[in-house]
Design an enzyme around this catalytic site. Structure first.
Site, mmCIF file in Angstrom:
data_model
loop_
_atom_site.group_PDB
_atom_site.id
_atom_site.type_symbol
_atom_site.label_atom_id
_atom_site.label_comp_id
_atom_site.label_asym_id
_atom_site.label_seq_id
_atom_site.Cartn_x
_atom_site.Cartn_y
_atom_site.Cartn_z
ATOM 1 N N ASP A 70 6.018 62.856 38.593
ATOM 2 C CA ASP A 70 7.229 63.113 37.828
ATOM 3 C C ASP A 70 8.286 63.718 38.769
ATOM 4 O O ASP A 70 8.597 63.122 39.800
ATOM 5 C CB ASP A 70 6.883 64.005 36.629
ATOM 6 C CG ASP A 70 8.032 64.247 35.676
ATOM 7 O OD1 ASP A 70 8.335 63.358 34.864
ATOM 8 O OD2 ASP A 70 8.642 65.331 35.745
ATOM 9 N N HIS A 120 2.226 58.858 30.650
ATOM 10 C CA HIS A 120 3.014 59.533 31.679
ATOM 11 C C HIS A 120 2.236 60.568 32.480
ATOM 12 O O HIS A 120 2.564 60.815 33.635
ATOM 13 C CB HIS A 120 4.216 60.204 31.024
ATOM 14 C CG HIS A 120 5.093 60.947 31.986
ATOM 15 N ND1 HIS A 120 5.774 60.306 33.000
ATOM 16 C CD2 HIS A 120 5.384 62.273 32.105
ATOM 17 C CE1 HIS A 120 6.460 61.211 33.700
ATOM 18 N NE2 HIS A 120 6.241 62.401 33.174
#
Length: 334
Positions: free
Chosen positions: A101, A309
């Site tokens: 991320d 994610h």
């Protein structure tokens, strides 16, 4: 095998908390939003067992690390500087840097700017994105009724208040909502006639946290004690430091003109889940298809079926195995 320990170090003008374990060549693990060193708990053990000195910091603004007040203290140059500073404190000439991320963005830029210090890079979720020709916020989606979540994060105050109202619930719902399990549940709800949710868009007058939230029973990769850890961290720190990363996106573009067009030349690995909401951002498919143009040392793009994610937490064994294989196959250090 030794256990993970934590300590505070001073580097780049601030104090950072680092978790570390093992001995051998240095591997630096860089977390994303809204997480901490703890997001790498599985990889720390696996990489240390494979013969590496593993270090996972709380980034500035997170956990036990310092959180400068000024927004402009969270630029990409500060963040890469922190990573270089960690190497200096540890007396390490080089390291393999791994990021997820926001940590992936930091890792890519560290490898781009300082290939002399970061001998290889592995990025999870976020591919390398070359510097564009316009301010990033000018390209972010917005409609009459909604705006891209990063635009919502820009204004100091509202996002901090929303996310900080109940930090534990915020983390619980975010971790489930953006996971492969959460995406599957949302798709099933739509198939049953429910409303479609776009995780990347925030309704005007609404908030970032949308949908029914996490179920009572969490998926197998996540447990309530994990949520407790994150919840306590953000209860103590709040979300301002974490959100300040987004508030420097345009500033980062402004201050990196000198390195526009540079390629990431060190060996690289990219891993993502095929249910990661970031992959649905406009242009990401073309970006992945052309990664080799910007990252000529890219060894592999590894997609994890059914994964969302939170790559290294949802698929800890697969991610750890891929990292060990990638690092072991690197050229011997000179």
């Amino acid at each position: 095998m030794s256990k993970t320990t934590q300590r505070i170090i001073e580097c780049n003008g601030i104090r950072l908390n680092i978790a570390e374990q093992g001995e051998g060549p240095l591997v630096l693990l860089v977390h994303g939003f809204p997480e901490s060193w703890f997001s790498w708990r599985h990889q720390i053990d696996a990489l240390a067992a494979a013969g590496f000195h593993v270090v996972a910091p709380d980034l500035r603004g997170y956990g036990k690390s310092d959180a400068p007040e000024a927004i402009d203290q969270y630029t990409i140059l500060h963040l890469v500087g922190d990573m270089v500073g960690i190497l200096d404190v540890l007396g390490a000439a080089t390291a393999v840097i791994v990021g997820h991320d926001w940590g992936a963005s930091i890792a890519w830029q560290a490898a781009l700017m300082r290939p002399d210090r970061f001998r290889a890079v592995a990025a999870l979720s976020v591919p390398f994105r070359p510097r564009g020709k316009a301010l990033p916020t000018s390209l972010m989606p917005r409609t009459e009724t909604a705006q891209f979540y990063q635009l919502y994060f820009m204004e100091p105050g509202p996002a901090e208040a929303e996310l900080g109202r109940d930090p534990r619930a915020t983390i619980r719902n975010m971790l489930f909502g953006a996971s492969g399990d959460g995406v599957a549940a949302a798709r099933a709800a739509v198939a049953a006639g429910g409303p479609a949710l776009n995780l990347s868009m925030v309704p005007k007058g609404g908030g970032f946290l949308q949908g029914p939230g996490a179920p009572k029973t969490l998926p197998s990769w996540l447990n309530e004690s994990d949520i407790d850890f994150y919840g306590e961290e953000f209860k103590r720190t709040g979300f301002r430091g974490a959100l300040n990363y987004y508030r420097n996106i345009d500033r980062n573009w402004e201050i990196t003109g000198a390195i526009a067009g540079l390629q990431v030349t060190v060996p690289a690995l990219y891993i993502a889940g095929d249910r990661d909401f970031l992959l649905s951002f406009p242009g990401t498919d073309q970006l992945l298809a052309s990664q080799k143009n910007f990252v000529p040392g890219l060894r592999k793009i590894q997609m994890l079926p059914g994964c969302g994610h939170w790559t290294q937490q949802e698929r800890p064994n697969e991610v750890s195995a891929a990292l060990v294989e990638f690092i072991r196959d690197l050229p011997s250090r000179s």
